[in-house]
Design a protein around this motif. Structure first.
Motif, PDB file in Angstrom:
ATOM      1  N   PHE A  42      69.629 111.673  61.450  1.00 39.86           N
ATOM      2  CA  PHE A  42      70.626 111.219  60.470  1.00 39.86           C
ATOM      3  C   PHE A  42      70.484 111.966  59.150  1.00 39.86           C
ATOM      4  O   PHE A  42      71.474 112.381  58.552  1.00 39.86           O
ATOM      5  CB  PHE A  42      70.517 109.707  60.215  1.00 39.86           C
ATOM      6  N   ARG A  43      69.253 112.146  58.674  1.00 41.74           N
ATOM      7  CA  ARG A  43      69.044 112.857  57.410  1.00 41.74           C
ATOM      8  C   ARG A  43      69.453 114.332  57.525  1.00 41.74           C
ATOM      9  O   ARG A  43      70.065 114.884  56.615  1.00 41.74           O
ATOM     10  CB  ARG A  43      67.591 112.736  56.961  1.00 41.74           C
ATOM     11  N   LEU A  44      69.111 114.961  58.645  1.00 40.69           N
ATOM     12  CA  LEU A  44      69.527 116.350  58.867  1.00 40.69           C
ATOM     13  C   LEU A  44      71.047 116.453  58.934  1.00 40.69           C
ATOM     14  O   LEU A  44      71.637 117.371  58.361  1.00 40.69           O
ATOM     15  CB  LEU A  44      68.916 116.894  60.160  1.00 40.69           C
ATOM     16  N   GLN A 145      74.005 127.243  58.956  1.00 43.89           N
ATOM     17  CA  GLN A 145      73.290 126.583  60.043  1.00 43.89           C
ATOM     18  C   GLN A 145      72.035 127.365  60.435  1.00 43.89           C
ATOM     19  O   GLN A 145      70.977 126.772  60.668  1.00 43.89           O
ATOM     20  CB  GLN A 145      74.204 126.399  61.249  1.00 43.89           C
ATOM     21  N   SER A 146      72.146 128.680  60.492  1.00 34.08           N
ATOM     22  CA  SER A 146      70.975 129.506  60.818  1.00 34.08           C
ATOM     23  C   SER A 146      69.891 129.340  59.765  1.00 34.08           C
ATOM     24  O   SER A 146      68.699 129.243  60.096  1.00 34.08           O
ATOM     25  CB  SER A 146      71.380 130.973  60.948  1.00 34.08           C
ATOM     26  N   ALA A 147      70.280 129.307  58.509  1.00 33.92           N
ATOM     27  CA  ALA A 147      69.301 129.084  57.438  1.00 33.92           C
ATOM     28  C   ALA A 147      68.630 127.726  57.601  1.00 33.92           C
ATOM     29  O   ALA A 147      67.431 127.576  57.324  1.00 33.92           O
ATOM     30  CB  ALA A 147      69.974 129.202  56.071  1.00 33.92           C
ATOM     31  N   GLY A 148      69.382 126.741  58.081  1.00 37.20           N
ATOM     32  CA  GLY A 148      68.816 125.414  58.309  1.00 37.20           C
ATOM     33  C   GLY A 148      67.769 125.388  59.404  1.00 37.20           C
ATOM     34  O   GLY A 148      66.942 124.481  59.464  1.00 37.20           O
ATOM     35  N   LEU A 149      67.792 126.370  60.278  1.00 37.20           N
ATOM     36  CA  LEU A 149      66.807 126.463  61.366  1.00 37.20           C
ATOM     37  C   LEU A 149      65.655 127.407  61.041  1.00 37.20           C
ATOM     38  O   LEU A 149      64.787 127.631  61.881  1.00 37.20           O
ATOM     39  CB  LEU A 149      67.497 126.939  62.651  1.00 37.20           C
ATOM     40  N   ASP A 153      60.755 128.889  64.938  1.00 31.72           N
ATOM     41  CA  ASP A 153      60.880 130.190  65.590  1.00 31.72           C
ATOM     42  C   ASP A 153      61.893 130.075  66.735  1.00 31.72           C
ATOM     43  O   ASP A 153      62.370 128.977  67.044  1.00 31.72           O
ATOM     44  CB  ASP A 153      59.520 130.731  66.057  1.00 31.72           C
ATOM     45  N   ASP A 154      62.227 131.201  67.355  1.00 31.57           N
ATOM     46  CA  ASP A 154      63.255 131.213  68.397  1.00 31.57           C
ATOM     47  C   ASP A 154      62.927 130.272  69.553  1.00 31.57           C
ATOM     48  O   ASP A 154      63.812 129.588  70.072  1.00 31.57           O
ATOM     49  CB  ASP A 154      63.471 132.632  68.926  1.00 31.57           C
ATOM     50  N   GLU A 155      61.668 130.242  69.964  1.00 35.08           N
ATOM     51  CA  GLU A 155      61.271 129.357  71.063  1.00 35.08           C
ATOM     52  C   GLU A 155      61.456 127.891  70.681  1.00 35.08           C
ATOM     53  O   GLU A 155      61.947 127.082  71.472  1.00 35.08           O
ATOM     54  CB  GLU A 155      59.817 129.613  71.466  1.00 35.08           C
ATOM     55  N   ALA A 161      67.100 122.640  71.050  1.00 33.99           N
ATOM     56  CA  ALA A 161      68.451 122.580  71.610  1.00 33.99           C
ATOM     57  C   ALA A 161      68.423 121.922  72.991  1.00 33.99           C
ATOM     58  O   ALA A 161      69.278 121.079  73.306  1.00 33.99           O
ATOM     59  CB  ALA A 161      69.062 123.980  71.687  1.00 33.99           C
ATOM     60  N   ASP A 162      67.439 122.276  73.813  1.00 36.16           N
ATOM     61  CA  ASP A 162      67.323 121.677  75.145  1.00 36.16           C
ATOM     62  C   ASP A 162      67.054 120.180  75.064  1.00 36.16           C
ATOM     63  O   ASP A 162      67.656 119.389  75.798  1.00 36.16           O
ATOM     64  CB  ASP A 162      66.208 122.365  75.948  1.00 36.16           C
ATOM     65  N   LEU A 163      66.130 119.780  74.194  1.00 38.70           N
ATOM     66  CA  LEU A 163      65.811 118.362  74.042  1.00 38.70           C
ATOM     67  C   LEU A 163      67.020 117.564  73.539  1.00 38.70           C
ATOM     68  O   LEU A 163      67.300 116.463  74.032  1.00 38.70           O
ATOM     69  CB  LEU A 163      64.628 118.178  73.093  1.00 38.70           C
ATOM     70  N   LEU A 164      67.724 118.113  72.567  1.00 44.68           N
ATOM     71  CA  LEU A 164      68.899 117.415  72.040  1.00 44.68           C
ATOM     72  C   LEU A 164      70.001 117.323  73.096  1.00 44.68           C
ATOM     73  O   LEU A 164      70.704 116.308  73.181  1.00 44.68           O
ATOM     74  CB  LEU A 164      69.407 118.094  70.767  1.00 44.68           C
ATOM     75  N   ARG A 165      70.154 118.369  73.919  1.00 42.81           N
ATOM     76  CA  ARG A 165      71.136 118.340  75.021  1.00 42.81           C
ATOM     77  C   ARG A 165      70.798 117.200  75.981  1.00 42.81           C
ATOM     78  O   ARG A 165      71.673 116.434  76.397  1.00 42.81           O
ATOM     79  CB  ARG A 165      71.161 119.669  75.760  1.00 42.81           C
ATOM     80  N   GLU A 166      69.501 117.075  76.343  1.00 45.41           N
ATOM     81  CA  GLU A 166      69.072 116.007  77.247  1.00 45.41           C
ATOM     82  C   GLU A 166      69.300 114.637  76.612  1.00 45.41           C
ATOM     83  O   GLU A 166      69.766 113.709  77.278  1.00 45.41           O
ATOM     84  CB  GLU A 166      67.596 116.165  77.596  1.00 45.41           C
TER      85      GLU A 166
END
Length: 176
Positions: A42-44, A145-149, A153-155, A161-166
């Motif tokens: 929520f904060r993000l 968005q990229s700056a927010g990440l 690192d890439d991994e 992304a995978d965890l949020l998709r699940e």
């Protein structure tokens, strides 16, 4: 099961940790792991939403207006959808969509025309001006968005992304 696993000492504390610590002090029986995850989501979301508004402001559009233009752009040539298709994709009422379409049409970013396949329907089409604007705005938004990440690192980004998709797939009603 422990209400909250001990934090590693090298991990920085954030405002969500403070909230969870307060709950642990007054209600040690609560398992606050969900609060830790969703409090941060929520904060993000709020923080990134504000940053995205600022990224789109120089283009004279809001996040909601960006979403309309981006949906038309993603649809591919001829960048045309019905208001109903736009409403369904953006999860908006037709009334909410009409206001956005009115503003974007006045700005010359899209046009509405009769649907040649349905005399009662309309089509919404991105104009050349709208196409140019959305192509520039999407780049500006992705930069934010990229700056927010950048703390990951890439991994880590891929794992997140995978965890949020699940998580999204397993949350009833959240998969639209």
């Amino acid at each position: 099961m422990s209400a909250r696993p001990e934090q590693r000492e090298d991990r920085r504390k954030d405002p969500v940790d403070a909230i969870v610590d307060q709950w642990a002090a007054v209600r040690p029986d609560l398992d606050t792991r969900a609060m830790e995850v969703f409090g941060r989501i929520f904060r993000l979301s709020r923080s990134m939403g504000d940053r995205m508004e600022k990224a789109y402001a120089p283009f004279g559009i809001s996040r909601g207006e960006f979403d309309v233009l981006a949906t038309l752009r993603r649809s591919g040539e001829p960048y045309t959808l019905s208001p109903r298709q736009l409403s369904a994709t953006l999860m908006l009422t037709t009334g909410g969509m009409t206001g956005r379409l009115d503003k974007l049409e006045r700005a010359g970013l899209l046009r509405r025309s009769p649907d040649p396949h349905d005399r009662r329907g309309l089509q919404v089409t991105l104009t050349e001006k709208g196409l140019d604007l959305i192509d520039r705005a999407v780049g500006a938004g992705l930069a934010v968005q990229s700056a927010g990440l950048s703390a990951l690192d890439d991994e880590q980004v891929g794992r997140l992304a995978d965890l949020l998709r699940e998580l999204l797939a397993g949350t009833p009603g959240a998969d639209h």
